[in-house]
Design a protein around this motif. Structure first.
Motif, PDB file in Angstrom:
ATOM      1  N   LEU A  71      -8.190  58.401 -15.731  1.00  0.00           N
ATOM      2  CA  LEU A  71      -8.206  59.537 -14.822  1.00  0.00           C
ATOM      3  C   LEU A  71      -7.252  59.275 -13.664  1.00  0.00           C
ATOM      4  CD1 LEU A  71     -12.047  60.278 -14.662  1.00  0.00           C
ATOM      5  CD2 LEU A  71     -10.292  61.552 -15.914  1.00  0.00           C
ATOM      6  N   PRO A  72      -6.524  60.268 -13.213  1.00  0.00           N
ATOM      7  CA  PRO A  72      -5.616  60.067 -12.070  1.00  0.00           C
ATOM      8  C   PRO A  72      -6.390  59.802 -10.784  1.00  0.00           C
ATOM      9  CG  PRO A  72      -5.668  62.385 -12.726  1.00  0.00           C
ATOM     10  CD  PRO A  72      -6.422  61.636 -13.767  1.00  0.00           C
ATOM     11  N   ALA A  73      -5.675  59.297  -9.795  1.00  0.00           N
ATOM     12  CA  ALA A  73      -6.326  58.942  -8.525  1.00  0.00           C
ATOM     13  C   ALA A  73      -6.858  60.153  -7.779  1.00  0.00           C
ATOM     14  CB  ALA A  73      -5.326  58.195  -7.640  1.00  0.00           C
ATOM     15  N   SER A  74      -6.352  61.328  -8.093  1.00  0.00           N
ATOM     16  CA  SER A  74      -6.806  62.532  -7.388  1.00  0.00           C
ATOM     17  C   SER A  74      -8.183  62.999  -7.835  1.00  0.00           C
ATOM     18  CB  SER A  74      -5.791  63.666  -7.613  1.00  0.00           C
ATOM     19  OG  SER A  74      -5.621  63.918  -9.004  1.00  0.00           O
ATOM     20  N   VAL A  75      -8.681  62.448  -8.926  1.00  0.00           N
ATOM     21  CA  VAL A  75     -10.004  62.860  -9.436  1.00  0.00           C
ATOM     22  C   VAL A  75     -11.073  62.146  -8.615  1.00  0.00           C
ATOM     23  CG1 VAL A  75     -11.520  62.896 -11.442  1.00  0.00           C
ATOM     24  CG2 VAL A  75      -9.057  63.254 -11.735  1.00  0.00           C
ATOM     25  N   PRO A  76     -12.054  62.870  -8.092  1.00  0.00           N
ATOM     26  CA  PRO A  76     -13.026  62.249  -7.182  1.00  0.00           C
ATOM     27  C   PRO A  76     -14.175  61.514  -7.866  1.00  0.00           C
ATOM     28  CG  PRO A  76     -13.445  64.596  -7.320  1.00  0.00           C
ATOM     29  CD  PRO A  76     -12.223  64.340  -8.145  1.00  0.00           C
TER      30      PRO A  76
END
Length: 759
Positions: free
Chosen positions: A691-696
């Motif tokens: 998952l990318p870093a923008s996913v919380p």
């Protein structure tokens, strides 16, 4: 009469000499002919007179009757001929067969005890007014009575054997013509007739076989009665029992006397699975010693208890079912030790389980006055009992001057509080930390002045002894004001070495710290392994407290290296993992591991200059399935599209729950296939895509199901049951876009008015 054929005469059998072998057994009875029809003018035969007289005399030499009679053959190749009829003046035939033959007497051989043979029954009453026979003594058991055939008509009845003779009765046929058994036939039964020129065959002894009915020979008359076996077990008496239910009915059976074979047979019927089922039935019948907790009684029961074990379970969970009988057995055993065991049904009490951070089943927690710690013991009955008994012992050991040196080296991490009295601050906080981390570290307390002097400290003081790095460290902050959280954080920071080998046993220590973890993958057989450790050690010491450094066996944990995006089996390798965000920052495997390369990479990470490397599968060329296949490279592009509601399943290919959910999830995708531009049903294999870093959020279990409404960046967790109806209801409740299918307008068709000729 002149027309009657003459029958060959026969002589009585010879008496054997003293050296003759014993007489042979009488052969099977010959076939019995049918009785010939009698003339209506024939005189009825008189009753058979009693057998009296002496044994027959020995025949003269030269007599033609010295040979034994021939037995007629059983089968004949010619059809039977009618028997010869006697003239009206012929004497009547007797109605019984001749008596047994006379005994064989020997001159010099010793006498043999007689073998009793049944005597004939009482004579029948006279026929046609004949005088009755004289009275006889009570007869022995009767023999079979049969009618005599006409071939026996001219044979006189031999005298009976004298009573009391010591000679053995013979089983040989009686002297004279052979006696043929015959079934009784009526007077109206006519003998079979032969065509002209045919004659009935005769046996070698001259007796005709006409009218003989073949029959299986009967046992000899002296065979005796049939004796049934006496070793059969007696029948079991009937016992009226009341109807039973449950395990008692299953277990209440009548067993034979306990033998090794019977025990083995019964034990072979009980497999481990059936034995566990029976045990659960038995336990379910009686009252349970496990306390059921609900939101109404949880605080009242758990908080006052100094020690209680609580299981958070789901009724459908297979692991929970397997644990149930062991949990019940442990509760019964611990009840005697005043240790309580309880359980919470997370299906009925979902909010209560969520409040205690339950993410899987079963989850076991040990509570001390309401403070929970994770259960780290076995899941068998005896293991649960042993673990809880140890938990009931004091967490803080008493230290004296005599055992202080031994106690400091008893574990890798040992914390000792030096106090003037057992009630001096921070004795209470120190005891709370010991109870919370009793499975992780060793705690001791001393008020012995000699021990305090040997340690070289002034009370109150707390010293941490370690088997690595610095051997002892004194708590640097004010001791009297130390709280549980302060002591816990200080011990945890010092419990992690500057650079240590990580494995399955200590990985939890690094994972719970929440700090980034830097891995150095090494081949243990590499001769330069120690040189690489010396390269990384100074960098690890400079970032102590911010980044944890470990080295790991690259050969044994090669799969973990691939999970951290070190795809090539080239060692050494270096990678930093952000455990909080599950992001990976691998150093290029073509770069040499030196002090400068590692230091630059770590400093860039701390400064936030590095970009995480995302693992991703290739982007699919087509999306033909009703469920959208999502990969890491296009996650933000698809999921963060504000015009769509997105429902995503994160799965693993090896997960059994995910395999069972797949057909339901595919059906859900087919349901909304017509409105893909508004609602997207997607799936992503989380083990192959990051998952990318923008996913919380981060995926920590499978399957994980998230819903992102249109126009939002928030993700909603789906915690309902995995049925199609529940999934559809969740989408309808949280979707922002319309779920109505598209209205397809069908253009009007032009009616063809052209004329067509009919064929």
């Amino acid at each position: 009469p002149p027309s009657a054929p003459s029958l060959p005469s026969r002589a009585p059998p010879r008496v054997p000499t003293s050296h003759a072998p014993p007489p042979p057994r009488r052969p099977a009875p010959p076939p019995r002919p049918s009785s010939p029809p009698q003339s209506p003018h024939a005189r009825q035969p008189p009753a058979i007179p009693p057998r009296t007289g002496s044994p027959p005399s020995r025949p003269q030499s030269g007599s033609t009757h010295g040979r034994p009679p021939s037995i007629p053959p059983r089968h004949s190749a010619h059809p039977p001929a009618p028997p010869h009829r006697k003239p009206p003046g012929a004497p009547a035939l007797p109605g019984r067969a001749p008596p047994p033959p006379p005994p064989r007497l020997t001159s010099s051989a010793p006498s043999v005890p007689p073998r009793a043979a049944p005597a004939p029954p009482a004579r029948r009453p006279p026929v046609n007014g004949a005088a009755p026979s004289p009275p006889q003594p009570p007869p022995p058991p009767p023999v079979r009575v049969r009618a005599a055939s006409e071939t026996e008509s001219s044979v006189p009845t031999p005298p009976a054997v004298p009573t009391g003779s010591p000679a053995r009765r013979s089983l040989m046929p009686p002297p004279g013509p052979p006696t043929l058994r015959s079934r009784t036939s009526s007077a109206s039964a006519a003998p079979p007739t032969l065509p002209p020129g045919r004659h009935a065959p005769t046996a070698p002894n001259g007796v005709s076989n006409a009218g003989i009915h073949r029959k299986i020979p009967s046992p000899p008359p002296n065979a005796g009665p049939h004796i049934f076996p006496t070793d059969c077990p007696p029948p079991r008496p009937f016992e009226q029992r009341t109807k039973q239910y449950g395990a008692r009915a299953l277990l209440s059976f009548h067993s034979p006397p306990s033998t090794k074979s019977s025990r083995m047979r019964f034990s072979s019927l009980l497999s481990p699975a059936s034995a566990l089922l029976l045990a659960s039935y038995v336990l379910a019948e009686g009252p349970s010693d496990v306390i059921d907790l609900t939101p109404a009684n949880f605080e009242d029961i758990v908080k006052p208890e100094p020690l209680i074990l609580v299981e958070f379970f789901a009724p459908w969970c297979g692991h929970c079912k397997a644990l149930a009988p062991h949990y019940e057995e442990a509760a019964t055993a611990l009840k005697e030790k005043n240790i309580k065991i309880a359980k919470v049904n997370c299906v009925d009490e979902a909010n209560l389980c969520q409040d205690h951070g339950v993410q899987g089943y079963p989850t076991l927690k040990v509570f001390r006055n309401g403070e929970p710690t994770d259960y780290a013991g076995p899941r068998k009955a005896d293991g649960i009992v042993s673990y809880m008994v140890k938990q009931s012992l004091p967490a803080v050991s008493e230290v004296t001057a005599a055992n202080q040196d031994e106690f400091k080296t008893a574990d890798k991490i040992v914390a000792v509080a030096y106090l003037s009295s057992s009630t001096q601050a921070p004795a209470a906080a120190f005891s709370d930390v010991a109870n919370k981390h009793r499975d992780d570290y060793l705690f001791g307390l001393t008020t012995d002045e000699a021990a305090v002097a040997a340690a070289g400290v002034t009370p109150p003081a707390i010293v941490l002894y370690r088997a690595f790095d610095e051997p002892s460290t004194v708590y640097p902050y004010p001791v009297p004001s130390a709280t549980l959280e302060d002591l816990e954080q200080w011990i945890q920071e010092l419990s992690i070495p500057i650079l240590d080998e990580v494995n399955a046993e200590n990985y939890g220590t690094y994972a719970h710290s929440g700090k980034p973890l830097a891995y150095l993958f090494l081949d243990p057989s590499d001769t330069k392994k120690d040189d690489y450790l010396k390269v990384v050690s100074p960098i690890a010491a400079s970032h102590k407290g911010h980044i944890n450094f470990v080295w790991i066996d690259a050969i044994k944990f090669g799969d973990h290296a691939k999970a951290l995006n070190l795809n090539e089996p080239k060692w050494p390798g270096f990678v930093i993992q952000d455990l909080a965000k599950q992001l990976k920052y691998p150093l290029d495997q073509d770069t040499a591991i030196t002090t400068e390369s590692v230091k630059d990479w770590v400093d860039s990470f701390v400064a936030g200059k590095l970009q995480p490397q995302l693992k991703s599968q290739p982007i699919p060329e087509t999306q033909d399935e009703p469920v959208y296949t999502l990969v890491g490279k296009q996650f933000e592009e698809v999921v963060f599209d504000d015009s769509k509601d997105v429902f995503v399943e994160f799965y693993a290919s090896w997960c059994g729950h995910c395999k069972r959910l797949k057909p339901i999830w595919d059906t859900l995708g087919e349901r909304y296939a017509d409105i893909k531009d508004r609602v997207v049903i997607a799936k992503m294999e989380a083990t192959e895509n990051d998952l990318p870093a923008s996913v919380p959020f981060r995926v920590s279990g499978f399957p994980t199901i998230k819903f992102k409404p249109a126009g939002s960046r928030d993700f909603l967790d789906y915690d309902g049951d995995r049925s199609l109806e529940s999934l559809v209801a969740f989408v309808e409740e949280n979707a922002k876009n319309s779920l109505e299918p598209k209205n397809e307008t069908v253009p009007p068709q032009n009616v063809d008015q052209q004329h067509h000729d009919e064929l």
